[in-house]
Design a protein around this motif. Structure first.
Motif, PDB file in Angstrom:
ATOM      1  N   TYR A   9      -9.958   3.953   4.783  1.00  0.00           N
ATOM      2  CA  TYR A   9      -9.219   2.554   4.131  1.00  0.00           C
ATOM      3  C   TYR A   9      -8.117   2.721   2.732  1.00  0.00           C
ATOM      4  N   LEU A  10      -8.156   3.853   1.947  1.00  0.00           N
ATOM      5  CA  LEU A  10      -7.610   4.393   0.970  1.00  0.00           C
ATOM      6  C   LEU A  10      -6.192   4.499   1.424  1.00  0.00           C
ATOM      7  N   ASP A  11      -6.232   5.285   2.184  1.00  0.00           N
ATOM      8  CA  ASP A  11      -4.263   5.195   2.352  1.00  0.00           C
ATOM      9  C   ASP A  11      -3.851   4.258   3.396  1.00  0.00           C
ATOM     10  N   ALA A  12      -4.191   3.889   4.671  1.00  0.00           N
ATOM     11  CA  ALA A  12      -3.937   2.477   5.640  1.00  0.00           C
ATOM     12  C   ALA A  12      -4.026   1.683   4.395  1.00  0.00           C
ATOM     13  N   ILE A  13      -5.046   1.547   3.838  1.00  0.00           N
ATOM     14  CA  ILE A  13      -5.079  -0.320   2.686  1.00  0.00           C
ATOM     15  C   ILE A  13      -4.554  -0.832   1.920  1.00  0.00           C
ATOM     16  N   ILE A  14      -5.209   0.903   0.713  1.00  0.00           N
ATOM     17  CA  ILE A  14      -4.685   0.379  -0.399  1.00  0.00           C
ATOM     18  C   ILE A  14      -3.147   1.300  -0.768  1.00  0.00           C
ATOM     19  N   LEU A  15      -3.381   2.346  -0.239  1.00  0.00           N
ATOM     20  CA  LEU A  15      -1.364   3.305  -1.081  1.00  0.00           C
ATOM     21  C   LEU A  15      -0.998   2.467  -0.215  1.00  0.00           C
ATOM     22  N   ILE A  16      -1.083   2.377   1.872  1.00  0.00           N
ATOM     23  CA  ILE A  16       0.568   1.372   2.639  1.00  0.00           C
ATOM     24  C   ILE A  16       0.542   0.419   2.214  1.00  0.00           C
ATOM     25  N   GLY A  17      -0.802  -0.138   1.372  1.00  0.00           N
ATOM     26  CA  GLY A  17      -0.390  -1.788   1.267  1.00  0.00           C
ATOM     27  C   GLY A  17       0.119  -1.919  -0.495  1.00  0.00           C
ATOM     28  N   SER A  18       0.021  -1.384  -0.795  1.00  0.00           N
ATOM     29  CA  SER A  18       0.609  -0.705  -2.077  1.00  0.00           C
ATOM     30  C   SER A  18       2.341  -0.686  -2.214  1.00  0.00           C
ATOM     31  N   ILE A  19       2.800   0.355  -1.081  1.00  0.00           N
ATOM     32  CA  ILE A  19       4.024   0.639  -1.488  1.00  0.00           C
ATOM     33  C   ILE A  19       4.985  -0.467  -0.052  1.00  0.00           C
ATOM     34  N   SER A  20       4.075  -1.179   0.957  1.00  0.00           N
ATOM     35  CA  SER A  20       4.609  -2.508   1.700  1.00  0.00           C
ATOM     36  C   SER A  20       5.330  -3.324   0.064  1.00  0.00           C
ATOM     37  N   VAL A  21       4.483  -3.385  -1.066  1.00  0.00           N
ATOM     38  CA  VAL A  21       5.542  -4.658  -1.214  1.00  0.00           C
ATOM     39  C   VAL A  21       6.629  -4.452  -1.665  1.00  0.00           C
ATOM     40  N   GLN A  22       7.272  -2.756  -2.632  1.00  0.00           N
ATOM     41  CA  GLN A  22       8.723  -3.048  -2.273  1.00  0.00           C
ATOM     42  C   GLN A  22       9.241  -3.523  -0.757  1.00  0.00           C
ATOM     43  N   PHE A  23       8.408  -3.303  -0.009  1.00  0.00           N
ATOM     44  CA  PHE A  23       9.091  -3.964   0.885  1.00  0.00           C
ATOM     45  C   PHE A  23       9.409  -6.010   1.629  1.00  0.00           C
ATOM     46  N   SER A  24       9.078  -6.683   0.738  1.00  0.00           N
ATOM     47  CA  SER A  24       8.159  -8.127   0.607  1.00  0.00           C
ATOM     48  C   SER A  24       9.351  -8.257   1.688  1.00  0.00           C
ATOM     49  N   ASP A  25      10.794  -8.151   1.704  1.00  0.00           N
ATOM     50  CA  ASP A  25      11.715  -8.925   2.806  1.00  0.00           C
ATOM     51  C   ASP A  25      11.706  -8.254   3.690  1.00  0.00           C
TER      52      ASP A  25
ATOM     53  N   ASP B 153      -5.954   2.392  13.149  1.00  0.00           N
ATOM     54  CA  ASP B 153      -4.841   2.355  12.330  1.00  0.00           C
ATOM     55  C   ASP B 153      -3.752   1.646  12.636  1.00  0.00           C
ATOM     56  N   SER B 154      -3.813   1.251  13.405  1.00  0.00           N
ATOM     57  CA  SER B 154      -2.901  -0.350  13.727  1.00  0.00           C
ATOM     58  C   SER B 154      -3.742  -0.834  12.962  1.00  0.00           C
ATOM     59  N   ILE B 155      -4.757  -1.369  13.167  1.00  0.00           N
ATOM     60  CA  ILE B 155      -5.523  -3.189  12.258  1.00  0.00           C
ATOM     61  C   ILE B 155      -5.424  -2.887  11.169  1.00  0.00           C
ATOM     62  N   LEU B 156      -5.966  -1.383  10.542  1.00  0.00           N
ATOM     63  CA  LEU B 156      -5.861  -1.242   9.224  1.00  0.00           C
ATOM     64  C   LEU B 156      -4.234  -1.159   8.374  1.00  0.00           C
ATOM     65  N   ILE B 157      -3.300  -1.074   8.811  1.00  0.00           N
ATOM     66  CA  ILE B 157      -2.193  -0.965   8.683  1.00  0.00           C
ATOM     67  C   ILE B 157      -1.992  -2.161   8.107  1.00  0.00           C
ATOM     68  N   TYR B 158      -1.961  -2.752   9.287  1.00  0.00           N
ATOM     69  CA  TYR B 158      -2.021  -4.521   9.038  1.00  0.00           C
ATOM     70  C   TYR B 158      -2.500  -5.361   8.036  1.00  0.00           C
ATOM     71  N   PHE B 159      -3.967  -5.362   8.152  1.00  0.00           N
ATOM     72  CA  PHE B 159      -4.267  -5.691   7.167  1.00  0.00           C
ATOM     73  C   PHE B 159      -3.847  -5.056   5.402  1.00  0.00           C
ATOM     74  N   GLY B 160      -3.885  -4.052   5.394  1.00  0.00           N
ATOM     75  CA  GLY B 160      -2.902  -3.551   4.447  1.00  0.00           C
ATOM     76  C   GLY B 160      -2.117  -4.381   3.796  1.00  0.00           C
ATOM     77  N   VAL B 161      -0.902  -4.395   4.451  1.00  0.00           N
ATOM     78  CA  VAL B 161       0.626  -4.872   4.479  1.00  0.00           C
ATOM     79  C   VAL B 161       0.379  -6.571   4.280  1.00  0.00           C
ATOM     80  N   THR B 162      -0.673  -6.708   4.880  1.00  0.00           N
ATOM     81  CA  THR B 162      -0.780  -8.290   4.880  1.00  0.00           C
ATOM     82  C   THR B 162      -1.441  -8.471   3.204  1.00  0.00           C
ATOM     83  N   GLY B 163      -2.271  -8.010   2.877  1.00  0.00           N
ATOM     84  CA  GLY B 163      -2.674  -8.532   1.611  1.00  0.00           C
ATOM     85  C   GLY B 163      -4.368  -8.177   1.327  1.00  0.00           C
ATOM     86  N   PHE B 164      -4.926  -7.226   2.674  1.00  0.00           N
ATOM     87  CA  PHE B 164      -6.147  -7.247   2.605  1.00  0.00           C
ATOM     88  C   PHE B 164      -6.689  -5.962   1.355  1.00  0.00           C
ATOM     89  N   SER B 165      -5.881  -5.535   0.729  1.00  0.00           N
ATOM     90  CA  SER B 165      -5.630  -4.216  -0.301  1.00  0.00           C
ATOM     91  C   SER B 165      -6.891  -4.864  -1.581  1.00  0.00           C
TER      92      SER B 165
END
Length: 198
Positions: free
Chosen positions: A125-141, A46-58
């Protein structure tokens, strides 16, 4: 609210739903077999997938949607087979079962099942990469604080389920309880498999 705390809340809200992976962790916790490795592999995956999600793998998944399609059918087949195995176990077991009496699978087999539950599940993939990845955009800093909170939720959850399962052991001294658990897990697996392909 800090990005870390927000990420922690998002992580728990997504992972608390009863799914195939969670049911497997619970069962291994009850059987008291390779609990650490099961929790560790699920949380690390899960950690690997979340990391990919917030770093743009989505964005990669968005550009190559066939990856989700392939994963969907492989995942459905795996869940159907594993559900069938649980139904068979519910029929076969008839005596009083203690965790120590249950036949022990090999560590490699359990590792393989753990990896399959994570990496063959399109919802992950939908949760960890797409959803979390899209939510993370608002925390770019504060991207890494958000990711750390979400990842921590996963580690807390899996180890709590895996090791907390032993509190239910008195209930599972009876074979009937194991039968009911196997049937419920089988139904869960087949329900998720059906939802993937319809």
């Amino acid at each position: 609210m800090s990005a870390f705390v927000y990420g922690l809340g998002i992580g728990f809200s997504l992972i608390l739903a009863i799914g195939a992976q969670n049911a497997f962790v619970l069962k291994q916790g009850l059987k008291q077999q390779y609990v650490f490795w099961v929790c560790f592999i699920c949380a690390l995956s899960d950690s690997i997938l979340i990391y990919f999600g917030v770093t743009g793998f989505s964005k990669v998944i968005a550009n190559f949607p066939f990856l989700l399609t392939v994963s969907k059918y492989f995942g459905a087949a795996f869940l159907f087979f594993y559900g069938l195995r649980n139904f068979y176990s519910a029929i076969k077991n008839s005596s009083s079962l203690n965790p120590s009496d249950i036949e022990k699978d090999s560590l490699l087999k359990i590792i393989g099942i753990c990896l399959a539950f994570t990496w063959l599940n399109p919802h992950v993939y939908l949760d960890a990469i797409i959803l979390i990845g899209s939510i993370s955009v608002q925390f770019s800093d504060q991207l890494y604080q958000f990711a750390a909170g979400t990842i921590l939720a996963s580690w807390i959850f899996f180890f709590s389920v895996g090791y907390g399962a032993k509190m239910l052991l008195p209930l599972f001294k009876r074979a009937t309880s194991w039968k009911i658990l196997d049937v419920l897990i089988g139904i869960t697996m087949w329900t998720i498999a059906t939802m993937l392909i319809i």
